[in-house]
Design a protein around this motif. Structure first.
Motif, PDB file in Angstrom:
ATOM      1  N   ASP A  12     -14.952  55.365-111.880  1.00  0.00           N
ATOM      2  CA  ASP A  12     -16.046  55.142-111.145  1.00  0.00           C
ATOM      3  C   ASP A  12     -17.244  55.409-112.112  1.00  0.00           C
ATOM      4  O   ASP A  12     -17.122  56.590-113.007  1.00  0.00           O
ATOM      5  CB  ASP A  12     -16.485  56.131-110.153  1.00  0.00           C
TER       6      ASP A  12
ATOM      7  N   HIS B 168      -9.668  51.337-111.902  1.00  0.00           N
ATOM      8  CA  HIS B 168     -10.872  51.620-112.502  1.00  0.00           C
ATOM      9  C   HIS B 168     -11.220  53.106-112.390  1.00  0.00           C
ATOM     10  O   HIS B 168     -10.647  53.622-111.748  1.00  0.00           O
ATOM     11  CB  HIS B 168     -12.108  50.892-111.954  1.00  0.00           C
TER      12      HIS B 168
ATOM     13  N   HIS C  92      -8.202  54.604-110.474  1.00  0.00           N
ATOM     14  CA  HIS C  92      -7.637  54.200-109.220  1.00  0.00           C
ATOM     15  C   HIS C  92      -7.943  52.938-108.578  1.00  0.00           C
ATOM     16  O   HIS C  92      -8.911  52.269-109.121  1.00  0.00           O
ATOM     17  CB  HIS C  92      -8.502  55.414-108.030  1.00  0.00           C
TER      18      HIS C  92
HETATM   19 FE   LIG Z   1     -13.868  53.674-107.210  1.00  0.00          FE
END
Ligand SMILES: [Fe+2]
Length: 286
Positions: free
Chosen positions: A135, A133, A246
């Motif tokens: 953030d 994903h 990540h």
């Molecule tokens: Fe994250």
């Protein structure tokens, strides 16, 4: 993808060559890796290497910049000492970033401590950070500002396992066509209801959709290009997590400090996710 920096001190001055390499790699979607930069815990602080310091509800213990601690089972002096350790981490990372990077105006946001083993935790796909994903947070609209995060593995012996995915632009190109239009009035309503702190921009909606769509896509999770990285005990790493795909697959006892910055602080603002998304969609997003 991993840019290894030989820094062994939390304060500069750092060599001009190292500083140039750091900002170039970071803004280009790399992960700055500091293998010789342990965040040392005192003997007393080592007692916090225990999953029991978490309240068992939230994934992380968090400390606001004003010192408010959340989601810990500790009280009184022990809670104060944990807060002090996290505050020291916040100070150390701020000093390193101030000396290493050209960002003169940077906002120190939350500090988190992650004492619970990542592996084996059960949660919904959307909140499962073991899936690749970028953030984006539902209640915190960024309106194009960047999310920069500094991590330290403070575990005595276990590495922190990450996957790092494909470049942001490749990812955005394949997912943007799958994302529908916003519901009219939604961001206004969310702000009024207190769901968000401030109003979400089109950028925030897009980033949340990218985050969710990627996590829900089993084929993408399994087959999209990614690299495995093991961050050993006693190291640190720094990454723009709003741009670098990540996933944290395993490990325990990590500290994390979040920073926010406007894109005009960047050496090359055109590399910011909002600029990439505006270019690909042909629309202004904030
Ligand atoms: Fe994250």
């Amino acid at each position: 993808m991993l840019e290894t920096l030989p820094i062994a001190s939390w304060t500069g001055p750092y060599a001009p060559e190292v500083k140039a390499r750091a900002v170039e790699a970071l803004e280009n979607g790399g992960v700055l890796f500091f293998p010789n930069l342990p965040f040392q815990l005192s003997e007393k602080e080592k007692s916090f290497l225990d999953a029991g310091v978490s309240d068992g509800k939230a994934k992380n213990i968090s400390r606001d910049p004003d010192g408010t601690l959340q989601s810990t089972s500790l009280t009184g002096k022990r809670a104060q000492a944990l807060g002090a350790m996290m505050g020291r981490f916040a100070d150390s990372t701020s000093s390193l970033i101030g000396d290493l990077l050209p960002y003169r105006e940077i906002e120190r946001a939350r500090t988190s401590y992650r004492p619970v083993q990542v592996k084996g935790r059960s949660q919904s796909k959307i909140s499962d950070d073991r899936l690749l994903h970028i953030d984006a947070f539902p209640s915190r609209p960024m309106r194009g500002r960047r999310i920069l995060r500094f991590f330290a593995n403070v575990a005595p012996s276990s590495p922190r396992h990450w996957h790092v995915g494909q470049p942001f632009e490749d990812f955005a190109k394949s997912f943007l066509p799958r994302i529908g239009p916003d519901l009219p009035g939604k961001s206004w309503l969310y702000e009024k209801l207190g769901v968000t702190r401030g109003r979400r921009s089109r950028y925030d909606e897009l980033m949340l959709s990218l985050h969710d769509t990627a996590k829900l896509d089993d084929n993408f999770q399994k087959n999209s290009p990614h690299q495995k990285v093991d961050f050993p005990p006693g190291c640190c790493w720094l990454v723009f997590t709003d741009m670098v795909l990540h996933a944290a697959l395993g490990g325990e006892f990590a500290l994390e400090q979040t920073f926010h910055l406007d894109i005009d602080q960047m050496a090359e603002p055109a590399r910011a996710p909002i600029k990439v998304l505006e270019r690909l969609s042909g629309k202004a997003l904030a």
